[in-house]
Write a protein that holds these residues in place. Structure first.
Motif: not given
Length: 283
Positions: A167-168, A243-245, A255-258
């Motif tokens: 998570v950023v 995704v950015a929310l 932002a989520l990233c794997q």
């Protein structure tokens, strides 16, 4: 004097839906929240004087009855007839007025810590009841983790989640007060989020389905007031976010990233854009 130290993790909203307005004037919410490993620490110590003393490393924090931690301690002392004083030290890492639940998680940590310090043997439901009188996110923060929250925030259903994601978090220089956002909600036009579909995706560990169902009904209101939030979202997506929310009522965007490599790319892309950038994991 013995002290109790409680960790108070931040939260993000994977989904936030405004179901409608209740007869009591509050909004009916349906949300899925998860904890992330950006945390405050709350230390409580009994003192001889019959008072509540709050100290913090963040000079912007009120250290009086306006602070949710103070409210929690005062409520417990009054409700359970405690005549002893307490010093509460707040070590802040979570930005304030950021949509990350900093005040709520600190209040929840205070309730848990005082339950131990004063041997109150409070059940989870008793702690949730105290928390709900302080704020609508406090009941969730008593347990934290991944949960579905409904009602005004008092109904918390823990979800068996194994979301593995980087998570950023990006917090712009301005803050947003939740209390100023809700009066502007128009339930007839606000965008809706399919929380049941999001819950199903989380429980079945379907990452792609999860990100496709994520959303935040409050973005409409907050972004119309603070368009810079949309610029943060757009830049995060351009840097490779899955995704950015916006979280909560904003203004923090996550932002989520794997992969960590992708998270690092987003961090590097956002550092010149905003001062407060954090790379964390979902707990």
């Amino acid at each position: 004097m013995s002290s109790i130290i409680e960790k108070a993790p931040a939260k993000i909203n994977l989904g936030l839906d405004i179901v409608g307005k209740r007869e009591d004037g509050y909004h009916e919410l349906s949300m899925i929240m998860v904890s992330v490993d950006l945390s405050d620490y709350v230390t409580v110590t009994e003192i001889d004087s019959n008072e509540i003393v709050i100290e913090s490393n963040n000079h912007k924090m009120p250290l009086n009855g306006r602070n949710d931690v103070f409210k929690a301690a005062a409520m417990i002392r009054e409700r359970y007839g405690i005549s002893k004083g307490v010093k509460i030290v707040l070590e802040k890492s979570i930005p304030i007025c950021a949509g990350l639940g900093g005040g709520s998680t600190d209040a929840a940590a205070t309730i848990r810590a005082l339950n131990q310090l004063w041997d109150l043997n409070l059940s989870k439901s008793e702690m949730v009841s105290i928390g709900f009188e302080i704020g609508s996110d406090v009941p969730y923060c008593i347990e934290a983790g991944c949960s579905l929250i409904s009602g005004k925030g008092e109904v918390v259903e823990c979800l068996d989640s194994r979301i593995s994601s980087w998570v950023v978090l990006v917090k712009p220089e301005f803050g947003v007060s939740t209390r100023t956002v809700f009066p502007e909600i128009d339930c007839s036009t606000i965008s809706r989020v399919n929380i049941p579909a999001l819950k199903e995706a989380i429980l079945s560990q379907d990452y792609q389905a999860m990100i496709s169902h994520m959303g935040n009904s409050l973005e409409d209101v907050t972004i119309s007031r603070k368009p810079f939030i949309q610029k943060i979202k757009d830049k995060m997506m351009k840097c490779g976010a899955d995704v950015a929310l916006m979280t909560g009522s904003g203004p923090t965007v996550f932002a989520l990233c794997q992969t960590e490599k992708k998270a690092d790319r987003i961090v590097n892309g956002m550092r010149g854009f905003c001062k407060e950038v954090y790379k964390v994991r979902i707990l």
